[in-house]
Design a protein around this motif. Structure first.
Motif, PDB file in Angstrom:
ATOM      1  N   LEU A 122     -11.902  -5.015   0.030  1.00 29.52           N
ATOM      2  CA  LEU A 122     -12.209  -6.450   0.088  1.00 29.52           C
ATOM      3  C   LEU A 122     -13.434  -6.787  -0.756  1.00 29.52           C
ATOM      4  N   THR A 123     -14.479  -5.983  -0.627  1.00 31.10           N
ATOM      5  CA  THR A 123     -15.730  -6.336  -1.297  1.00 31.10           C
ATOM      6  C   THR A 123     -15.595  -6.299  -2.813  1.00 31.10           C
ATOM      7  N   GLY A 136      -3.914  -5.167   8.711  1.00 32.11           N
ATOM      8  CA  GLY A 136      -3.464  -3.780   8.874  1.00 32.11           C
ATOM      9  C   GLY A 136      -2.076  -3.586   8.279  1.00 32.11           C
ATOM     10  N   PHE A 137      -1.267  -2.743   8.920  1.00 28.85           N
ATOM     11  CA  PHE A 137       0.108  -2.513   8.446  1.00 28.85           C
ATOM     12  C   PHE A 137       1.020  -3.607   8.988  1.00 28.85           C
ATOM     13  N   THR A 158      -8.953 -14.961   3.573  1.00 29.33           N
ATOM     14  CA  THR A 158      -8.440 -13.824   2.801  1.00 29.33           C
ATOM     15  C   THR A 158      -7.802 -12.821   3.776  1.00 29.33           C
ATOM     16  N   THR A 159      -6.634 -12.297   3.422  1.00 27.19           N
ATOM     17  CA  THR A 159      -5.940 -11.343   4.304  1.00 27.19           C
ATOM     18  C   THR A 159      -5.966  -9.936   3.698  1.00 27.19           C
ATOM     19  N   VAL A 160      -6.284  -8.950   4.532  1.00 23.69           N
ATOM     20  CA  VAL A 160      -6.334  -7.549   4.090  1.00 23.69           C
ATOM     21  C   VAL A 160      -5.210  -6.764   4.773  1.00 23.69           C
ATOM     22  N   LEU A 161      -4.408  -6.075   3.966  1.00 22.59           N
ATOM     23  CA  LEU A 161      -3.292  -5.282   4.518  1.00 22.59           C
ATOM     24  C   LEU A 161      -3.390  -3.839   4.038  1.00 22.59           C
ATOM     25  N   TYR A 162      -2.903  -2.927   4.877  1.00 22.78           N
ATOM     26  CA  TYR A 162      -2.754  -1.540   4.470  1.00 22.78           C
ATOM     27  C   TYR A 162      -1.290  -1.302   4.112  1.00 22.78           C
ATOM     28  N   GLU A 163      -1.040  -0.408   3.147  1.00 22.34           N
ATOM     29  CA  GLU A 163       0.358  -0.087   2.847  1.00 22.34           C
ATOM     30  C   GLU A 163       0.501   1.313   2.272  1.00 22.34           C
ATOM     31  N   ARG A 212       1.790   5.387  -6.261  1.00 19.66           N
ATOM     32  CA  ARG A 212       1.249   6.722  -6.004  1.00 19.66           C
ATOM     33  C   ARG A 212      -0.068   6.585  -5.244  1.00 19.66           C
ATOM     34  N   GLY A 213      -0.235   7.288  -4.157  1.00 19.43           N
ATOM     35  CA  GLY A 213      -1.505   7.253  -3.432  1.00 19.43           C
ATOM     36  C   GLY A 213      -1.506   6.235  -2.309  1.00 19.43           C
ATOM     37  N   GLU A 214      -2.713   5.877  -1.861  1.00 17.54           N
ATOM     38  CA  GLU A 214      -2.852   4.968  -0.714  1.00 17.54           C
ATOM     39  C   GLU A 214      -3.285   3.595  -1.214  1.00 17.54           C
ATOM     40  N   TYR A 215      -2.821   2.554  -0.521  1.00 15.95           N
ATOM     41  CA  TYR A 215      -3.040   1.190  -1.022  1.00 15.95           C
ATOM     42  C   TYR A 215      -3.659   0.260   0.015  1.00 15.95           C
ATOM     43  N   VAL A 216      -4.492  -0.663  -0.503  1.00 21.00           N
ATOM     44  CA  VAL A 216      -4.926  -1.819   0.278  1.00 21.00           C
ATOM     45  C   VAL A 216      -4.535  -3.053  -0.531  1.00 21.00           C
ATOM     46  N   ILE A 217      -3.943  -4.037   0.139  1.00 19.10           N
ATOM     47  CA  ILE A 217      -3.552  -5.286  -0.527  1.00 19.10           C
ATOM     48  C   ILE A 217      -4.464  -6.394   0.004  1.00 19.10           C
TER      49      ILE A 217
END
Ligand code: SAM
Length: 281
Positions: A122-123, A136-137, A158-163, A212-217
């Motif tokens: 986010l920052t 989250g998810f 602002t919305t933060v999601l994990y995926e 590929r890898g880990e994501y934050v949207i």
């Protein structure tokens, strides 16, 4: 008797340098360490030179059963720590139940600041950080997924999601369908690791390449359109309502309410008395 403290200790999300010296101090003195995976946490302890405390497995299946043991240990004056595989415990990870039980029992809970993928992404996202929501998810499918997507579509913060990598494309497509192609978005990948990457764009154009890898949207908040509707829009709305067999007067009231325009203007357009709004309308 002095009671113990429940310590929430963040662990690195990719870079061992983010494991703080305070985290090492705390994990070195607790009597019991609750972790998701004993092998993974064991490796971290070894790399950090911490002599392994007693470990208890705390995951979505076991956390419930651990509550009593942890509360009793705290009541008998033992310090207990909670870590997850990576990042901050309790944030899309186990820990929340233990904390709730300790708080309910009047025990001391202390959280150490540290790595958290959501806050890190986010920052650096370039999107507003003043007011934001942790989503989250998303649920993987079904009605609950659609409901959450609809909530994000009208969310002003602002919305933060994990995926996960194998779902990133589908989630971005679904967000595009729900929020519209012009909504700004940042996709953060592999934070704190060698291949760390931020991709900025809009939901209609963003290209994350080969997942590929880990994501934050991070999705920008919804901004309502405050532009007053033009004559054509009002007329078209009137046509739709009149087609239902409503009188011109009632159609004008309905459209005025729906579009937030003066009733007089809607009525004049309904009876064809004028073709354009007057100034200040
Ligand atoms: N508790 C963790 C935290 O504080 O960030 C989150 C745990 S959650 C089970 C795992 C998800 O966090 C991943 O699927 C990904 O969406 C996100 N994540 C974790 N580490 C990440 C990283 N290094 N880069 C990008 N996203 C990451």
């Amino acid at each position: 008797m002095t009671t113990g403290t429940l310590w929430l200790v963040p662990t690195p999300i990719g870079n061992l340098g983010d494991f703080t010296s305070r985290a090492v101090d705390v994990l070195s003195h607790v009597s019991l360490l609750c972790c998701e995976d004993t092998r993974r946490t064991g490796r971290l302890l070894q790399l950090s030179g911490i002599t392994a405390p007693r470990l208890a497995v705390c995951n979505e299946h076991t956390e419930h059963d651990l509550v009593e043991r942890v509360v009793t240990a705290l009541q008998y004056g033992n310090d207990v720590a909670v870590v997850s595989d990576a990042g901050t415990p309790g944030i899309s990870d186990p820990g929340e139940r233990l904390v709730a039980a300790a708080v309910a029992a009047g025990l001391t809970v202390t959280a150490l600041p540290g790595a958290c993928a959501a806050v890190t992404a986010l920052t650096a996202s370039g999107l507003p950080t003043g007011r934001w929501v942790m989503e989250g998810f998303l649920p993987r499918s079904g009605q609950s997924r659609n409901e959450r997507l609809a909530e994000i579509a009208t969310e002003r913060r602002t919305t933060v999601l994990y995926e996960a990598p194998h779902r990133i494309r589908r989630t971005l497509d679904d967000l595009n369908a729900a929020c519209g192609s012009t909504r700004r978005v940042t996709v953060a990948r592999e934070l704190t690791k060698i291949h760390e990457e931020y991709v900025h764009g809009t939901l209609g154009t963003i290209d994350v390449g080969e997942p590929r890898g880990e994501y934050v949207i991070i999705v920008d908040g919804f901004t309502p359109d405050t532009t007053p509707p033009d004559t054509e829009t009002i007329r078209s709305a009137l046509d739709d309502v009149l087609a239902e067999g409503v009188s011109r007067r009632d159609a004008a009231s309905i459209v005025a309410e729906r579009l937030g325009v003066p009733r007089r203007l809607a009525y004049d357009l309904a009876i064809g008395a004028r073709t354009t709004p007057q100034p200040n309308e």
